[in-house]
Design an enzyme around this catalytic site. Structure first.
Site, PDB file in Angstrom:
ATOM      1  N   HIS A 117      45.058  22.871  48.371  1.00  0.00           N
ATOM      2  CA  HIS A 117      46.204  22.384  49.148  1.00  0.00           C
ATOM      3  C   HIS A 117      47.167  23.510  49.530  1.00  0.00           C
ATOM      4  O   HIS A 117      48.387  23.340  49.502  1.00  0.00           O
ATOM      5  CB  HIS A 117      46.942  21.287  48.382  1.00  0.00           C
ATOM      6  CG  HIS A 117      46.122  20.056  48.153  1.00  0.00           C
ATOM      7  ND1 HIS A 117      45.167  19.619  49.044  1.00  0.00           N
ATOM      8  CD2 HIS A 117      46.113  19.163  47.120  1.00  0.00           C
ATOM      9  CE1 HIS A 117      44.606  18.512  48.580  1.00  0.00           C
ATOM     10  NE2 HIS A 117      45.156  18.210  47.424  1.00  0.00           N
ATOM     11  N   HIS A 191      49.064  13.185  51.534  1.00  0.00           N
ATOM     12  CA  HIS A 191      48.457  12.919  50.229  1.00  0.00           C
ATOM     13  C   HIS A 191      49.090  11.691  49.571  1.00  0.00           C
ATOM     14  O   HIS A 191      49.335  11.686  48.360  1.00  0.00           O
ATOM     15  CB  HIS A 191      48.593  14.140  49.328  1.00  0.00           C
ATOM     16  CG  HIS A 191      47.513  14.277  48.305  1.00  0.00           C
ATOM     17  ND1 HIS A 191      47.286  13.332  47.332  1.00  0.00           N
ATOM     18  CD2 HIS A 191      46.592  15.257  48.102  1.00  0.00           C
ATOM     19  CE1 HIS A 191      46.285  13.723  46.562  1.00  0.00           C
ATOM     20  NE2 HIS A 191      45.833  14.883  47.013  1.00  0.00           N
ATOM     21  N   GLU A 327      42.802  10.629  52.512  1.00  0.00           N
ATOM     22  CA  GLU A 327      43.329  11.837  53.154  1.00  0.00           C
ATOM     23  C   GLU A 327      42.478  12.207  54.368  1.00  0.00           C
ATOM     24  O   GLU A 327      41.369  12.716  54.226  1.00  0.00           O
ATOM     25  CB  GLU A 327      43.343  12.999  52.169  1.00  0.00           C
ATOM     26  CG  GLU A 327      44.054  12.732  50.861  1.00  0.00           C
ATOM     27  CD  GLU A 327      43.689  13.766  49.810  1.00  0.00           C
ATOM     28  OE1 GLU A 327      43.828  14.979  50.093  1.00  0.00           O
ATOM     29  OE2 GLU A 327      43.240  13.377  48.724  1.00  0.00           O
TER      30      GLU A 327
END
Length: 362
Positions: A117, A191, A327
């Site tokens: 991420h 998220h 996601e």
């Protein structure tokens, strides 16, 4: 603190208020977007984060259906990804190595040695600049963050922008744009974890999930894609017809075990352009959410690793399967996989992506 109504459009309202203060003294702002159909979204500029989303059940009773924490310490730490906009690169880049134009860039990595991420100090912990917006019959907030060249090891200075909009029917539109001054990669995603029974109410094992995808990416023990795309047929990953989540994650399948007794995988979506890719529903409440996107992949994570150490806004701890993340994104480790859709962004180009979550009750 009192709310300040800054946008009112077709009975849609957007209000802002102070929500918290960062350790360095900067204020955190909460934006509340309300639709006439009873759907309300709460967005923090910290991490461009969907902190809560209230939706009615079949009897009109509203509940928050998104996991989220209140305290800044949690939002900068263990709960950093809850509802956040993650980047520069959502999901994993193996070994933190980014090959681009003949140069291998070494990215910042998490303790497991991979970049997740966007790195340890990714966009989820940044304070974004927010302004109220309206587009046609939709209203919401637009947030922007600038990432200088070398940030977490990524080449090129990147400016990212994301917009949350509600429409009068209660659908949440999430749009992304980004530009760069040098070749780089970008993969932005939200998220949020959904629990349609209500945040803190238990697990999502009784939810039904449909994913309109004929293929998925198997992973190794560190959740890095092994490489070749695999067919979902005759596996627990075949969700082309709605299935009970609890039944699927109970399969004695090596891929389910590798993810910690659940899903943490990327589905390779069928079709092109803006289309419906998934439907999540909860029979008990009647709540239903359809996911539409322009993206080629959907990472489904069933919250396998929640261990009770996080306490949500409901005051209840989050245990395994407390929520499910849907996601929409490009594929994990794409920079190291030439056969996957490219995530390269060049100067003069603009990255753009759109995802919509449509809420209803039946």
């Amino acid at each position: 603190m009192p709310k300040d109504t800054v946008v009112s459009q077709s009975k849609l309202t957007v209000c802002q208020e102070g929500a918290a203060t960062l350790p360095d003294g900067r204020p955190v702002t909460r934006w509340t977007i309300s639709s006439p159909e009873g759907v309300t979204a709460e967005v923090l500029d910290l991490g461009a984060r969907l902190q809560a989303l209230h939706a009615p059940d079949r009897h009109g009773r509203r509940a928050n259906v998104v996991l989220g924490c209140e305290g800044v310490e949690d939002l900068l730490g263990e709960a950093a990804y809850l509802g956040a906009t993650v980047g520069r690169y959502a999901n994993r880049i193996a070994d933190g190595l980014l090959p681009l134009d003949g140069t291998t860039h070494r990215l910042a990595t998490q303790p497991d040695g991979h970049t997740l991420h966007g790195g340890p100090d990714g966009f989820a912990t940044r304070l974004w600049d927010g302004v109220p917006v309206r587009e046609g019959r939709r209203a919401g907030v637009r947030l922007r963050v600038h990432s200088p060249a070398g940030d977490q090891g990524f080449p090129g200075a990147l400016t990212a922008e994301m917009t949350y909009l509600l429409d009068p029917a209660g659908a949440l539109w999430i749009g992304y744009r980004a530009t760069t001054d040098a070749p780089t990669v970008v993969n932005l995603a939200n998220h949020a974890y959904f629990n349609l029974a209500g945040e803190g109410s238990g697990t999502v094992l009784d939810h039904l999930l449909r994913v309109e995808a004929p293929e998925y990416l198997p992973v190794d023990g560190e959740l890095i894609p092994i490489g070749p795309i695999a067919r979902v047929a005759d596996t627990p990953f075949d969700l082309r017809e709605a299935a009970v989540i609890g039944e699927r994650v109970a399969f004695a399948d090596p891929q389910i075990r590798r993810a910690g007794a659940g899903f943490d995988h990327n589905w390779v979506l069928g079709g092109n352009g803006f289309r419906r890719v998934a439907v999540l529903s909860h029979p008990g409440s009647g709540r239903r959410v359809e996911c539409l996107t322009t993206e080629p992949g959907l990472q489904v994570y069933t919250g396998n690793h929640f261990d009770g150490s996080l306490t949500g806004r409901s005051g209840r701890p989050y245990h395994a399967y407390a929520g499910i993340a849907l996601e929409t994104q490009h594929f994990p480790d794409s920079p190291n996989r030439s056969e996957y859709p490219s995530t390269v962004l060049l100067p003069g180009e603009e990255f753009h992506s759109m995802t919509v979550y449509c809420f209803s009750a039946e």
